[in-house]
Write a protein that holds these residues in place. Structure first.
Motif, PDB file in Angstrom:
ATOM      1  N   SER A 157       0.826  -1.206   0.000  1.00 26.34           N
ATOM      2  CA  SER A 157       0.000   0.000   0.000  1.00 26.34           C
ATOM      3  C   SER A 157       0.866   1.264   0.000  1.00 26.34           C
ATOM      4  O   SER A 157       1.781   1.407   0.811  1.00 26.34           O
ATOM      5  CB  SER A 157      -0.898  -0.033   1.234  1.00 26.34           C
ATOM      6  N   SER A 159      -0.096   3.995   0.960  1.00 23.23           N
ATOM      7  CA  SER A 159      -0.396   4.684   2.211  1.00 23.23           C
ATOM      8  C   SER A 159       0.605   4.269   3.309  1.00 23.23           C
ATOM      9  O   SER A 159       1.011   5.096   4.123  1.00 23.23           O
ATOM     10  CB  SER A 159      -1.840   4.365   2.591  1.00 23.23           C
ATOM     11  N   LEU A 160       1.017   2.995   3.300  1.00 29.01           N
ATOM     12  CA  LEU A 160       1.992   2.557   4.303  1.00 29.01           C
ATOM     13  C   LEU A 160       3.359   3.196   4.044  1.00 29.01           C
ATOM     14  O   LEU A 160       4.074   3.572   4.976  1.00 29.01           O
ATOM     15  CB  LEU A 160       2.119   1.027   4.298  1.00 29.01           C
ATOM     16  N   ARG A 162       3.852   6.084   2.520  1.00 33.05           N
ATOM     17  CA  ARG A 162       3.672   7.482   2.930  1.00 33.05           C
ATOM     18  C   ARG A 162       3.810   7.620   4.453  1.00 33.05           C
ATOM     19  O   ARG A 162       4.415   8.548   4.952  1.00 33.05           O
ATOM     20  CB  ARG A 162       2.275   7.974   2.523  1.00 33.05           C
ATOM     21  N   MET A 163       3.189   6.673   5.154  1.00 38.27           N
ATOM     22  CA  MET A 163       3.261   6.702   6.613  1.00 38.27           C
ATOM     23  C   MET A 163       4.718   6.607   7.068  1.00 38.27           C
ATOM     24  O   MET A 163       5.164   7.365   7.929  1.00 38.27           O
ATOM     25  CB  MET A 163       2.420   5.543   7.178  1.00 38.27           C
ATOM     26  N   GLY A 164       5.449   5.673   6.463  1.00 35.26           N
ATOM     27  CA  GLY A 164       6.863   5.526   6.822  1.00 35.26           C
ATOM     28  C   GLY A 164       7.634   6.810   6.567  1.00 35.26           C
ATOM     29  O   GLY A 164       8.429   7.259   7.410  1.00 35.26           O
ATOM     30  N   GLN A 165       7.370   7.429   5.408  1.00 33.76           N
ATOM     31  CA  GLN A 165       8.059   8.699   5.093  1.00 33.76           C
ATOM     32  C   GLN A 165       7.672   9.766   6.102  1.00 33.76           C
ATOM     33  O   GLN A 165       8.507  10.565   6.527  1.00 33.76           O
ATOM     34  CB  GLN A 165       7.678   9.152   3.681  1.00 33.76           C
ATOM     35  N   SER A 166       6.389   9.783   6.500  1.00 31.47           N
ATOM     36  CA  SER A 166       5.929  10.835   7.411  1.00 31.47           C
ATOM     37  C   SER A 166       6.575  10.701   8.786  1.00 31.47           C
ATOM     38  O   SER A 166       6.684  11.668   9.523  1.00 31.47           O
ATOM     39  CB  SER A 166       4.402  10.805   7.531  1.00 31.47           C
ATOM     40  N   PHE A 167       7.008   9.488   9.148  1.00 33.94           N
ATOM     41  CA  PHE A 167       7.687   9.308  10.430  1.00 33.94           C
ATOM     42  C   PHE A 167       9.209   9.370  10.281  1.00 33.94           C
ATOM     43  O   PHE A 167       9.938   9.029  11.195  1.00 33.94           O
ATOM     44  CB  PHE A 167       7.271   7.988  11.086  1.00 33.94           C
ATOM     45  N   LEU A 169      11.279   7.615   8.324  1.00 37.20           N
ATOM     46  CA  LEU A 169      12.053   6.387   8.078  1.00 37.20           C
ATOM     47  C   LEU A 169      12.961   6.586   6.863  1.00 37.20           C
ATOM     48  O   LEU A 169      12.552   7.202   5.878  1.00 37.20           O
ATOM     49  CB  LEU A 169      11.102   5.213   7.803  1.00 37.20           C
ATOM     50  N   ILE A 178       8.789  -2.072   5.639  1.00 39.47           N
ATOM     51  CA  ILE A 178       7.470  -1.938   5.012  1.00 39.47           C
ATOM     52  C   ILE A 178       7.389  -2.745   3.709  1.00 39.47           C
ATOM     53  O   ILE A 178       6.525  -3.608   3.562  1.00 39.47           O
ATOM     54  CB  ILE A 178       7.131  -0.445   4.760  1.00 39.47           C
ATOM     55  N   GLY A 182       5.704  -6.489   3.357  1.00 38.41           N
ATOM     56  CA  GLY A 182       4.465  -6.348   2.591  1.00 38.41           C
ATOM     57  C   GLY A 182       4.457  -7.243   1.356  1.00 38.41           C
ATOM     58  O   GLY A 182       3.414  -7.734   0.936  1.00 38.41           O
TER      59      GLY A 182
END
Lengths: 259, 261
Positions: A157, A159-160, A162-167, A169, A178, A182
């Protein structure tokens, strides 16, 4: 007044416990009875007990160990090399634009080629020895691994990620934490296909030119009309496939417990 | 030593296009430190695009976003998102998901464990640390998303329709919890929603965007603390009505556009 009849059943098959094993036992028992009663010619289709006796004889003489060791070694090296290369290329195609389009063109062009047809070419290139057999196996395993790995990476995904980038990583962390987990279900599903393909190619390569190996043994037994030994060799191949499938199931259960 | 973050964001003339489609047009906006700014607007007005730009996940076609104000020493990820679809890693348990941002920041194992335990307790997830995401309800999954965000002690919390995937009762309960958590932490928050009652309950500054391309139609302020706000409060109902008046025509046009598509 009429009662409303139930019409919502069916279309929900379920696994019946022991039904699979029971079916196999029934088929083998029927086969044995038919052979014992003379309903089928044991010259063309030996009885299960005769096959077991041939198998025991091969094991006791050490011949089985010799052929099995040669086959397993080829299978392990060829599969491992094809899988390693396939994983690397699959991840590269899934992650890098520069690799994706040219790589996909090459994979799409070569994937449909029956790998058995390439065995004579590999023999010309690498000789009749181990090299051509390992390359045949590796080549056959490589393409399905690439395709399954690519599908797995593509299926992760966005979205996952993106989530990693937003934190915050790193690229490596996104890849290992991820993308890799995945893609793992698709990669492991690919292992089922590639191990089966590897066994087919192993037997084909061993039939073309090998002194030892289950494929060579089966071919030699066929040439001698020794159908007991021939089917004993085929039984070994079947058991080999079943064992590998069982091992992959265990691996999936261990690595994909989260599903 | 900075004990508490107090970060404000300034959006300067931001526009964004997806190929030929203009999603945002000339947005200039101040997001005050320590306040909740809510972005509302009809479908396709660019709310989530603006949120993506605010946190650096989308590069704007034009304009820029500036951050100013102190960032606390213990803040590990100043601009932190809470996602609509939760974005939990299904192969990690609850504790592992919450720890993800802490791993990225290079925190020691003990420090990670302490922060994870702290935020799990804060979000009512203490008993679920070893549960898989698939074992949790939607509301509990979003609690994990909130816990993961709070664990890094963010300076700005960017929440992208965090309740839209949940049922109405869970939404109401979680909204109360969000309000309490945001009030307690005092973190600058930008909250995107379709739901006007959420905007009125949570917003101190409510930015109404017009239909595509998204422009600022109006900014509504509610000068009242979050604590004590209740569904049905007359002033909040009036704000909702005003927001609906601002959005209604655009929403109707957007609905027709989607139906025609």
């Amino acid at each position: 007044m009429r009662e409303v009849g139930f019409r919502g059943g069916g279309f929900a098959p379920r696994n019946l416990p022991f039904a699979g094993a029971l079916t196999l036992v029934l088929v083998v028992a029927s086969w044995q009875i038919a052979a014992s009663l003379g309903w089928i010619s044991t010259r063309f289709l030996p009885a299960p007990l005769a096959i077991i006796q041939a198998l025991v004889g091969l094991a006791q003489s050490g011949e089985l160990r010799l052929h099995l060791a040669a086959s397993l070694s080829r299978l392990a090296w060829g599969w491992a090399a094809g899988t390693a290369a396939g994983l690397m290329v699959g991840f590269a195609l899934g992650l890098f634009s520069l690799a994706r389009t040219p790589g996909l063109a090459i994979v799409s062009a070569l994937f449909p080629v029956p790998k058995i047809a390439l065995v004579p070419l590999f023999i010309v290139w690498f000789g009749i020895g181990e090299g051509s057999k390992l390359v045949t196996l590796g080549f056959g395993v490589f393409f399905p691994t690439v395709i399954n790995t690519l599908a797995g990476v593509d299926g992760v995904s966005r979205s996952l990620i993106r989530m990693g980038q937003s934190f915050g990583l790193s690229r490596t962390a996104i890849l290992t934490k991820i993308v890799l987990p995945g893609a793992l279900p698709a990669i492991l599903a690919g292992f089922r296909i590639t191990t089966a393909t590897a066994i087919i190619l192993l037997v084909a390569a061993e039939m073309i030119g090998a002194e030892y190996g289950i494929g060579a043994f089966v071919l030699s037994a066929g040439n001698l009309y020794d159908t007991d030994a021939l089917l004993a060799g085929i039984t070994v191949l079947s058991l080999l496939g079943l064992s590998i499938s069982w091992a992959i199931s265990r691996l999936e259960r261990w690595l994909l417990a989260w599903r | 030593m900075t004990a508490k973050s107090a970060v404000a964001l300034s959006v300067e003339a931001v526009s964004h296009s997806y190929r030929d489609l203009r999603a945002l047009d000339d947005i200039t906006l101040a997001i005050p430190a320590g306040e909740v700014t809510v972005l509302v607007g009809p479908s396709g007005c660019g709310k989530s695009t603006l949120l993506g730009i605010l946190g650096g996940l989308i590069a704007p076609s034009q304009g820029r976003v500036l951050m100013e104000g102190p960032i606390a020493d213990d803040c590990l990820n100043p601009l932190t998102y809470v996602f609509q679809d939760f974005a939990l890693l299904p192969w990690r348990d609850v504790g592992g998901n919450v720890a993800l941002g802490l791993e990225a920041a290079g925190l020691s194992r003990d420090a990670r464990a302490a922060r994870v335990a702290e935020v799990l307790a804060l979000t009512g997830l203490g008993a679920f640390a070893t549960a898989w995401p698939k074992q949790l309800s939607g509301g509990m999954r979003q609690r994990v998303g909130i816990a993961r965000a709070l664990a890094v002690h963010p300076a700005v919390l960017l929440m992208d329709e965090p309740l839209s995937a949940l049922d109405a009762q869970t939404r109401a309960l979680l909204l109360e919890e969000f309000s309490a958590l945001i009030t307690a932490s005092g973190v600058t928050t930008v909250y995107v929603t379709h739901t006007l009652s959420e905007a009125a309950l949570l917003g101190q500054q409510i930015v109404v965007l017009s239909r595509r391309p998204g422009r600022i139609r109006d900014i509504v302020r509610i000068n009242r603390p979050l604590a004590g706000r209740r569904v049905g409060d007359s002033d909040l109902v009036a704000v909702e009505a005003r927001l609906w008046g601002l959005i209604r025509d655009d929403a109707a046009d957007a609905a027709r556009e989607f139906a025609d598509a």
